[in-house]
Design an enzyme around this catalytic site. Sequence first.
Site, PDB file in Angstrom:
ATOM      1  N   GLU A 120      36.112  39.974  38.690  1.00 24.52           N
ATOM      2  CA  GLU A 120      35.155  38.860  38.806  1.00 24.52           C
ATOM      3  C   GLU A 120      35.790  37.879  39.783  1.00 24.52           C
ATOM      4  OE1 GLU A 120      32.380  39.106  37.380  1.00 24.52           O
ATOM      5  OE2 GLU A 120      32.635  40.328  35.596  1.00 24.52           O
ATOM      6  N   LYS A 139      47.787  37.749  30.852  1.00 27.48           N
ATOM      7  CA  LYS A 139      48.545  36.730  31.584  1.00 27.48           C
ATOM      8  C   LYS A 139      47.555  35.664  32.033  1.00 27.48           C
ATOM      9  CE  LYS A 139      49.518  35.640  35.628  1.00 27.48           C
ATOM     10  NZ  LYS A 139      49.384  34.171  35.492  1.00 27.48           N
ATOM     11  N   GLU A 186      34.787  29.403  50.250  1.00 28.56           N
ATOM     12  CA  GLU A 186      34.715  28.813  48.909  1.00 28.56           C
ATOM     13  C   GLU A 186      35.658  27.603  48.836  1.00 28.56           C
ATOM     14  OE1 GLU A 186      36.582  30.854  45.534  1.00 28.56           O
ATOM     15  OE2 GLU A 186      34.814  30.407  44.329  1.00 28.56           O
ATOM     16  N   CYS A 240      32.919  29.212  38.844  1.00 30.01           N
ATOM     17  CA  CYS A 240      32.646  30.198  39.893  1.00 30.01           C
ATOM     18  C   CYS A 240      31.164  30.249  40.251  1.00 30.01           C
ATOM     19  CB  CYS A 240      33.114  31.572  39.434  1.00 30.01           C
ATOM     20  SG  CYS A 240      32.406  32.030  37.832  1.00 30.01           S
TER      21      CYS A 240
HETATM   22  P1  NAD Z   1      43.686  32.733  41.425  1.00 36.48           P
HETATM   23  O1  NAD Z   1      43.208  34.008  42.044  1.00 36.48           O
HETATM   24  O2  NAD Z   1      44.558  31.850  42.200  1.00 36.48           O
HETATM   25  O3  NAD Z   1      44.483  33.054  40.077  1.00 36.48           O
HETATM   26  C1  NAD Z   1      43.901  33.780  39.016  1.00 36.48           C
HETATM   27  C2  NAD Z   1      44.993  34.469  38.220  1.00 36.48           C
HETATM   28  O4  NAD Z   1      45.622  35.444  39.047  1.00 36.48           O
HETATM   29  C3  NAD Z   1      46.103  33.530  37.729  1.00 36.48           C
HETATM   30  O5  NAD Z   1      46.473  33.947  36.431  1.00 36.48           O
HETATM   31  C4  NAD Z   1      47.221  33.801  38.726  1.00 36.48           C
HETATM   32  O6  NAD Z   1      48.510  33.563  38.221  1.00 36.48           O
HETATM   33  C5  NAD Z   1      47.029  35.284  38.991  1.00 36.48           C
HETATM   34  N1  NAD Z   1      47.570  35.770  40.270  1.00 36.48           N
HETATM   35  C6  NAD Z   1      47.668  35.111  41.452  1.00 36.48           C
HETATM   36  N2  NAD Z   1      48.207  35.920  42.396  1.00 36.48           N
HETATM   37  C7  NAD Z   1      48.447  37.117  41.794  1.00 36.48           C
HETATM   38  C8  NAD Z   1      48.989  38.352  42.240  1.00 36.48           C
HETATM   39  N3  NAD Z   1      49.382  38.534  43.501  1.00 36.48           N
HETATM   40  N4  NAD Z   1      49.095  39.369  41.354  1.00 36.48           N
HETATM   41  C9  NAD Z   1      48.692  39.224  40.065  1.00 36.48           C
HETATM   42  N5  NAD Z   1      48.176  38.068  39.585  1.00 36.48           N
HETATM   43  C10 NAD Z   1      48.035  37.025  40.437  1.00 36.48           C
HETATM   44  O7  NAD Z   1      42.368  31.998  40.925  1.00 36.48           O
HETATM   45  P2  NAD Z   1      42.288  30.551  40.265  1.00 36.48           P
HETATM   46  O8  NAD Z   1      42.582  29.546  41.320  1.00 36.48           O
HETATM   47  O9  NAD Z   1      43.040  30.540  39.003  1.00 36.48           O
HETATM   48  O10 NAD Z   1      40.717  30.491  39.876  1.00 36.48           O
HETATM   49  C11 NAD Z   1      39.721  30.083  40.754  1.00 36.48           C
HETATM   50  C12 NAD Z   1      39.048  31.276  41.404  1.00 36.48           C
HETATM   51  O11 NAD Z   1      38.516  32.124  40.408  1.00 36.48           O
HETATM   52  C13 NAD Z   1      37.866  30.904  42.284  1.00 36.48           C
HETATM   53  O12 NAD Z   1      37.876  31.712  43.426  1.00 36.48           O
HETATM   54  C14 NAD Z   1      36.666  31.242  41.412  1.00 36.48           C
HETATM   55  O13 NAD Z   1      35.464  31.488  42.121  1.00 36.48           O
HETATM   56  C15 NAD Z   1      37.153  32.463  40.728  1.00 36.48           C
HETATM   57  N6  NAD Z   1      36.408  32.704  39.491  1.00 36.48           N
HETATM   58  C16 NAD Z   1      35.516  33.723  39.440  1.00 36.48           C
HETATM   59  C17 NAD Z   1      34.771  33.947  38.278  1.00 36.48           C
HETATM   60  C18 NAD Z   1      33.761  35.053  38.174  1.00 36.48           C
HETATM   61  O14 NAD Z   1      33.285  35.309  37.080  1.00 36.48           O
HETATM   62  N7  NAD Z   1      33.404  35.724  39.263  1.00 36.48           N
HETATM   63  C19 NAD Z   1      34.957  33.113  37.181  1.00 36.48           C
HETATM   64  C20 NAD Z   1      35.880  32.069  37.281  1.00 36.48           C
HETATM   65  C21 NAD Z   1      36.613  31.875  38.436  1.00 36.48           C
END
Ligand code: NAD
Length: 478
Positions: A255, A179, A382, A289
């Site tokens: 991650e 997803k 963040e 990230c």
């Molecule tokens: P997000 O957590 O808002 O969403 C990520 C994914 O999770 C999306 O597909 C979203 O639809 C899904 N999601 C959201 N709520 C959910 C729930 N309750 N249950 C299941 N799925 C759910 O993150 P984002 O805004 O898309 O991405 C940015 C974030 O990702 C930042 O915090 C960034 O630091 C982090 N990030 C971390 C890494 C790493 O390798 N550590 C890499 C890239 C991004």
Amino acid sequence: MKAEHYVGGVFRSDGPAFPLIAPVDGTELGSVPEATREVVDDAVTAARAALQGPWGSTGVEERAAALRSVADGIEARFDEFADAEIADTGRPREFARTVDVPRAIGNFRAYADLLYGRPERAYTTPIPGWSTGTGEALNYTVRRPLGVVAIISPWNLPLLLSTWKIAPALACGNAVVLKPSEETPSTATLLARVIDDAGLPDGAFNLVHGHGPAAAGEFLTGHPGVDAIAFTGESATGAAIMRNAADHVTPISFELGGKNPALVFADADLDAAVDGTVRSSFTHSGQICLCTERVYVERPVFDEFVTRLGERAEALTGYGPMISADHREKVLSYYRLARDEGATVVAGGGAPAFGDERDGGFHVEPTVLTGLPETARAVREEIFGPVCHVAPFDTEDEALRLANDSPYGLASTVWTRDLSRAHRVAPRVETGVVWVNCWNLRDLRTPFGGVKASGIGREGGEYSLDFFSEPVNVCIQI
Ligand code: NAD
């Protein structure tokens, strides 16, 4: 680009649709189907059936060949992938062509190589006979796939980060339900086309689109038919997924977010440190990230560093937008908060006006702040935009204390010419990755992941194969 689900080898677009908005100018790109609980159920059922069917009996060589076909398929449609990623995210063309698409191809090839070169990882590791007093036995270890793996990916590096998990999950013989983020459905749909063309058995890879909370993401991560969850995204989302997965004690690999520090010592090559910090804070408008949001500079070079970084930030052009209107508002709200908390704005601090169609998009200015206490929310939380706060330090111990005083622990950068200092400091920074005199230099075989609120588990090379397979002991009495 029409976003579609891909379930059991069939493309479909049932479920209510929501609009896909171009972040570069705010126009509507198309619509995305929102997977209902039934679509998610179908995807998990199709994945299970694949494991019980032809995909479940593939050998290492066949899986390695399948991964190579997928890599070749992405390469053959390189421009389409780049265009789709650019449309969904507004990122600069150069970034999509040199980072996103090549890394996706590299992810599939790297895991094909790892598997093909080391088939024993997927089969057995014999252990010599060992007596326990009850007779001699031969023990060996079988690496078994976990089963149905749910992959939930974010919008910031949509293709790169989803393939970073899909490739090793398939390599180990799992069936996948992906997803992707609701903001970036297009390259995932193209990938499903490539996987379909590559002839993987139906159900080995499935794709469902939709939102997270009370929607496709939650339906998938709480599904009793899911055997493991690999997630990249915000730490708070990770916590929600953990709660949801707890009922079924589903294994997770996370991650998560970061508030990454850079330490600039007075003995550093200052040109390299300024260049490096421009890259580490402002690449992809800070929406990686690994980007630096806290910079600590040794006092003798603090003023010069701040002046030079501020000038470079002001001079940046051609940067991409925030992913959405909501995310732009979040970043701008931190710019306002930082002012309220007493920050000096050295560069940027607002939204740019271009006088063209980009003003309908979601841009913010690259921003350099100073003067905040370490307790300020803008220093602790963040932001995930093109912004860093720069503060002075006087001693190595103080620099380490400041860097480590964070709930996060993803990545850090140390700038110094002193080799002994580099070796002394690097192991003491509480992050999963420590770069010395560089940033985001990645060898895909190395362990990748965060400590503290930045993640659980490690990915990369054999670390990914370890997560996506389960070592099983077979003991034969001799
Ligand atoms: P997000 O957590 O808002 O969403 C990520 C994914 O999770 C999306 O597909 C979203 O639809 C899904 N999601 C959201 N709520 C959910 C729930 N309750 N249950 C299941 N799925 C759910 O993150 P984002 O805004 O898309 O991405 C940015 C974030 O990702 C930042 O915090 C960034 O630091 C982090 N990030 C971390 C890494 C790493 O390798 N550590 C890499 C890239 C991004």
